[in-house]
Design an enzyme around this catalytic site. Sequence first.
Site, mmCIF file in Angstrom:
data_model
loop_
_atom_site.group_PDB
_atom_site.id
_atom_site.type_symbol
_atom_site.label_atom_id
_atom_site.label_comp_id
_atom_site.label_asym_id
_atom_site.label_seq_id
_atom_site.Cartn_x
_atom_site.Cartn_y
_atom_site.Cartn_z
ATOM 1 N N ASP A 133 -3.370 10.337 -8.996
ATOM 2 C CA ASP A 133 -2.569 9.716 -8.110
ATOM 3 C C ASP A 133 -1.329 10.774 -7.808
ATOM 4 O O ASP A 133 -0.450 10.514 -8.760
ATOM 5 C CB ASP A 133 -2.059 8.264 -7.778
ATOM 6 C CG ASP A 133 -1.850 7.760 -6.287
ATOM 7 O OD1 ASP A 133 -0.756 8.600 -5.824
ATOM 8 O OD2 ASP A 133 -0.924 6.922 -6.745
ATOM 9 N N LYS A 175 6.303 16.197 -3.493
ATOM 10 C CA LYS A 175 4.987 16.013 -1.969
ATOM 11 C C LYS A 175 5.488 15.859 -0.919
ATOM 12 O O LYS A 175 4.916 16.332 0.121
ATOM 13 C CB LYS A 175 4.937 14.891 -2.574
ATOM 14 C CG LYS A 175 3.559 14.350 -1.660
ATOM 15 C CD LYS A 175 2.785 13.230 -2.106
ATOM 16 C CE LYS A 175 1.754 12.504 -1.763
ATOM 17 N NZ LYS A 175 1.147 11.360 -2.235
ATOM 18 N N GLU A 180 -5.772 8.334 -0.028
ATOM 19 C CA GLU A 180 -5.105 7.111 -0.860
ATOM 20 C C GLU A 180 -6.013 5.482 -0.583
ATOM 21 O O GLU A 180 -5.872 4.852 -1.470
ATOM 22 C CB GLU A 180 -3.650 7.576 -0.693
ATOM 23 C CG GLU A 180 -2.638 8.106 -1.345
ATOM 24 C CD GLU A 180 -0.940 9.179 -1.236
ATOM 25 O OE1 GLU A 180 -0.787 7.501 -0.711
ATOM 26 O OE2 GLU A 180 -1.114 10.296 -1.675
ATOM 27 N N ASP A 200 0.301 -0.913 2.106
ATOM 28 C CA ASP A 200 0.892 -0.271 1.223
ATOM 29 C C ASP A 200 2.457 0.276 1.687
ATOM 30 O O ASP A 200 3.017 0.867 2.046
ATOM 31 C CB ASP A 200 0.162 1.465 1.430
ATOM 32 C CG ASP A 200 0.999 2.125 -0.047
ATOM 33 O OD1 ASP A 200 1.714 1.620 -0.357
ATOM 34 O OD2 ASP A 200 0.070 3.353 -0.097
#
Length: 625
Positions: free
Chosen positions: A25, A87, A186, A208
């Site tokens: 991850d 990211k 994800e 999430d």
Amino acid sequence: MALLQISEPGEATAPHQYRLAVGIDLGTTNSLVATVRNGKAETLPDNNGQAILPSVVQYLGDNKLVVGEAAKNAAVDDPYNTIGSVKRLMGRSMADIKKLSGAIKYDFVDTESNVPRIKTRGGAVSAVEVSAAILTQLKRRAEQALGDELSGVVITVPAYFDDAQRQASKDAAKLAGLKVLRLLNEPTAAAVAYGLDNKAEGIHVVYDLGGGTFDISILRLNRGVFEVMATAGNSALGGDDFDQVIAQWIMQQAGIADNSNQSLIRYVSQQACAAKEVLSQSEQVEIVLDGAMGLSWHGVLSRSKLNELLDPLIKKTLIPCRRALRDAEVTQAEIEDVIMVGGSTRMLRVRERVAEFFQCEPLVAIDPDKVVAIGAAVQAHTLVGNKSDDEILLLDVIPLSLGIETMGGLVEKVIYRNTTIPAAKAQDFTTFKDGQTAMSIHVLQGERELVSDNRSLARFELRGIPPMVAGAARIRVTFQVDADGLLSVTAREQTSGVESSVQVKPSYGLEDAEIAQMLTDSLSHAAQDVAARNLCEQKVAAERVVLALQSALKADGDRLLSAAERKNLDAGLRHLQEVAQGNDHAAIKLATERLNESSTEFAARRMNDSIRSAMAGHNVDEFSE
Ligand code: AMP
């Protein structure tokens, strides 16, 4: 009696060797690596027992760098050489980065390749290189724990990552010496972690909520196939916002009026965050602001007060939930499970509200920080061949429609948004002009009707089309989106077989907020877009009539028309050309129809004429057989 197996010379005797595979991850703030050992998926800790690796890299110079907790701690003192949240920069151009919210504080250097690089003590580094440093650290950790080289890795990416962002993630893995088995969305990974793929079928939600972002995904499991039906979210909503609201309340209670002292605000926010986390276990918490900054206050925050403060923010997460349900065309009652991902889903109020909204108790058994890495590990374990009887096929979804530009600056959608991938679709197009031997293919992404309102992904040309009359050529354009979300477009002229194609790896990407904005725009401009499309289509129709008549007049006008007829058609032609310059949809339509009518007789004469010349010298009987 069992038969003995004999292996070929040089081949392993074991018919099936266990291969080491991990799931990673690669997060904005934190990263994790997990694997399946003894049939159980677990995250792999570092030597200090910490599974979470902060996604931060500090460049020390002389080819030395530090990754993780130590780098995170250095960020305050050495901000320009310590890179975090990289990211957000993956697959981005310099222009994109300039548009990103003020949070990006690094020194960028301009490069010829348009790949932004950050100036550090260790030289100018790209986002891919920083990510590769994080991946290298996790690879090393995994190989140390497992005692051998890795055969492959599954890396998770947000569902909204576009081609460029996915490609950049793959490049980072390659640079780290990792073999990517596949990129996995994800939310899909979270669903795999809970083993939802073992159920027969059903619709599941992944909620999430992390520190800074919120994502919602709706997944459907159908006959062993797992697909993401829809995604939505808010890229500026998370636990950090909760902390701000609590901090404001504390400052109000403590009578602190100074809203400009940044260190004081940071200190109070830290206290707020700690109090919030305690309240996930306790009914109330004591907050103490001690001497640190000349402060002296203590008070109590109860869970019910916390709920009251945070309810408006929690409610905000339900807006994208509604949108995703609408996109997926499902109702709350159809949802079977809700999976909780991200640290903020530890808050009891969040769980309550989510349970109320989706009318089912959310799944919280797996640590919400680890669930994505665990799902990736399970998937890696399967893909590497350790679980040959398992045939789950994971499908994801494309966030915005993909299409090509057609005449008049219009977009023809080829693959619609929220289509599950891998996906392939072909559509036939034709030439617009007589004798046209090349065609320019412009690939676009977005929901709007006009090219100018969508995002340009790539352009390429198909050359060598045999000259034919307009509309006769058949060009098949095929869009293919692979399992990692990468798009390739091929154009092929069907009679001659000439072909041209492009792999779309756009040099810049889109934030989920931008995707949301593009979707909102497409809704709010719907009526205007329909009118614009009608006008464009009418103009194209007019131009087609003009071109056809011009070419017919050139070929046969003198031979088949009287001077008066010719004059009349020329005038109609000129009138249509003039009207088509304007924006009056009805007037263009009328002029096109009139010219069509007044040229019917001419068209009939041309047809008779060509039939006559085709029949010349033949016996009529030859044609009647
Ligand atoms: P993530 O981005 O998924 O790592 O989530 C980080 C966020 O989760 C931060 O805002 C944390 O304050 C929040 N968080 C972590 N643990 C808890 C907890 N026990 N209760 C409430 N929030 C938490």
